[in-house]
Design a protein around this motif. Sequence first.
Motif, short mmCIF file in Angstrom:
data_model
loop_
_atom_site.label_atom_id
_atom_site.label_comp_id
_atom_site.label_asym_id
_atom_site.label_seq_id
_atom_site.Cartn_x
_atom_site.Cartn_y
_atom_site.Cartn_z
N PRO A 193 0.88 -1.16 -0.10
CA PRO A 193 -0.06 0.15 0.02
C PRO A 193 0.81 1.33 0.02
CG PRO A 193 -0.02 -0.98 2.23
CD PRO A 193 0.63 -1.94 1.13
N VAL A 194 0.36 2.23 -0.60
CA VAL A 194 1.14 3.66 -0.59
C VAL A 194 1.30 4.06 0.77
CG1 VAL A 194 0.93 6.00 -1.18
CG2 VAL A 194 0.18 4.34 -2.76
N LYS A 195 0.61 3.73 1.77
CA LYS A 195 0.68 4.22 3.10
C LYS A 195 2.07 3.69 3.88
CE LYS A 195 -2.07 0.82 5.19
NZ LYS A 195 -3.28 0.61 6.36
N TRP A 196 2.71 2.68 3.24
CA TRP A 196 3.65 1.91 3.52
C TRP A 196 4.74 3.11 3.26
CZ3 TRP A 196 7.90 1.28 0.38
CH2 TRP A 196 9.26 0.80 0.87
N ALA A 197 4.92 3.64 2.03
CA ALA A 197 5.98 4.63 1.47
C ALA A 197 5.87 5.63 2.31
CB ALA A 197 5.63 4.57 0.01
N GLU A 198 4.58 6.22 2.43
CA GLU A 198 4.41 7.53 3.46
C GLU A 198 5.10 7.25 4.90
OE1 GLU A 198 0.33 7.86 3.04
OE2 GLU A 198 0.50 8.86 0.91
N ARG A 199 4.87 5.95 5.38
CA ARG A 199 5.34 5.83 6.88
C ARG A 199 7.01 5.78 6.76
NH1 ARG A 199 6.91 1.38 8.86
NH2 ARG A 199 5.52 0.11 7.31
N VAL A 200 7.58 5.21 6.03
CA VAL A 200 9.11 5.06 5.90
C VAL A 200 9.60 6.20 5.51
CG1 VAL A 200 8.92 2.30 5.74
CG2 VAL A 200 9.28 3.85 3.65
N LEU A 201 9.11 6.93 4.58
CA LEU A 201 9.80 8.16 4.32
C LEU A 201 10.01 9.24 5.50
CD1 LEU A 201 8.16 8.55 0.75
CD2 LEU A 201 10.54 8.39 1.21
N ALA A 202 9.04 9.15 6.38
CA ALA A 202 9.16 10.06 7.67
C ALA A 202 10.52 9.73 8.30
CB ALA A 202 7.97 9.52 8.52
N ASP A 203 11.26 8.50 7.98
CA ASP A 203 12.65 8.47 8.58
C ASP A 203 13.52 8.31 7.60
OD1 ASP A 203 14.78 8.04 10.46
OD2 ASP A 203 13.75 6.43 11.33
N PRO A 204 13.60 9.13 6.89
CA PRO A 204 14.75 8.94 5.65
C PRO A 204 16.09 8.54 5.90
CG PRO A 204 14.44 11.32 5.84
CD PRO A 204 13.53 10.31 6.87
N ILE A 205 16.87 8.77 7.14
CA ILE A 205 18.09 8.15 7.52
C ILE A 205 18.02 6.86 7.58
CG2 ILE A 205 19.84 8.58 9.12
CD1 ILE A 205 19.75 11.04 7.08
N THR A 206 17.18 6.30 8.44
CA THR A 206 17.17 5.02 8.76
C THR A 206 16.69 4.26 7.48
OG1 THR A 206 16.36 5.41 11.03
CG2 THR A 206 15.78 3.22 10.01
N LEU A 207 15.87 4.79 6.73
CA LEU A 207 15.56 4.17 5.40
C LEU A 207 16.82 4.07 4.37
CD1 LEU A 207 13.37 2.94 3.56
CD2 LEU A 207 13.00 5.23 2.67
N LEU A 208 17.49 4.90 4.41
CA LEU A 208 18.98 5.14 3.38
C LEU A 208 19.88 4.07 3.86
CD1 LEU A 208 19.14 8.94 2.73
CD2 LEU A 208 18.65 7.07 1.00
N ILE A 209 20.06 3.77 5.40
CA ILE A 209 21.01 3.20 5.77
C ILE A 209 20.63 1.63 5.60
CG2 ILE A 209 21.86 1.83 8.16
CD1 ILE A 209 21.73 4.92 9.32
N ASP A 210 19.44 1.30 5.70
CA ASP A 210 18.72 0.10 5.19
C ASP A 210 19.05 -0.56 3.79
OD1 ASP A 210 16.98 -2.38 5.91
OD2 ASP A 210 15.98 -1.54 4.13
N HIS A 211 18.73 0.67 2.89
CA HIS A 211 18.87 0.51 1.42
C HIS A 211 20.40 0.49 1.29
CE1 HIS A 211 17.97 2.81 -2.57
NE2 HIS A 211 18.53 1.55 -2.60
N ALA A 212 21.14 1.02 1.72
CA ALA A 212 22.56 0.87 1.45
C ALA A 212 23.05 -0.48 1.65
CB ALA A 212 23.55 1.88 2.16
N PHE A 213 22.69 -1.18 2.63
CA PHE A 213 23.01 -2.36 3.05
C PHE A 213 22.64 -3.54 2.04
CE2 PHE A 213 24.23 -0.83 7.27
CZ PHE A 213 25.56 -1.86 7.59
N LEU A 214 21.38 -3.29 1.66
CA LEU A 214 20.47 -4.16 0.52
C LEU A 214 21.55 -4.00 -0.71
CD1 LEU A 214 16.70 -3.38 1.33
CD2 LEU A 214 18.35 -5.16 2.02
N GLU A 215 21.94 -2.72 -0.94
CA GLU A 215 22.69 -2.63 -2.14
C GLU A 215 23.92 -3.41 -2.26
OE1 GLU A 215 21.36 -1.66 -5.00
OE2 GLU A 215 19.84 -0.16 -4.41
#
Length: 204
Positions: A19-41
Amino acid sequence: MALDIREAIASLPLHSQTPVKWAERVLADPITLLIDHAFLEKKAANNAMELMTRWPDDWTPGWVETMAAIARDEAAHLAQVTRLLMKRGGRLSRVHKSPYANALRMLVRKGGAGEIVDRLLIAALIELRSCERFGLLAMASLDAELAALYKGLFASERGHYRVFLKLANQIAPRKDVEARWEEMLESEARVLGDQPTGVGIHSG
């Protein structure tokens, strides 16, 4: 362009939709999201390198070159995400866990062609779900820099998942791969549904 991404997401063969609400929720904490994203890459690059060296060209022509190209792409994405993270004052943590990816890897059959086909299909699944979620993040982000990042990665992940599927079909009969792919898609939807709520690309 948002409409194009929305249509592309709708065409993905996933058995569940985020759901779009997932994106809206995780974007509220962009630093944590970017950290997770970096490890996935980083893990995606490592996975391509492992596939390249463990199952070389005797499986299919161009194997090494294809895996090297994917590893190069993922490493470039890692650098891109890390630069953005550090620009915003974030730093990578020392430990990162991915229960989603770990659960999917438990589905891999051991030994012979079945193992490499499953490894390729799991890689395709992860790229496929990432593609969907990057598309949602691109549409939902009010931050132009983040929206541009996710828009670009959406297209890249869509290409990668197709490459992994193509390789699987070169190794095993198409009907066998298609049947196993459907099983994997069903399992992936269940695994994702079991993920706890959090701030991560593959979080609940």
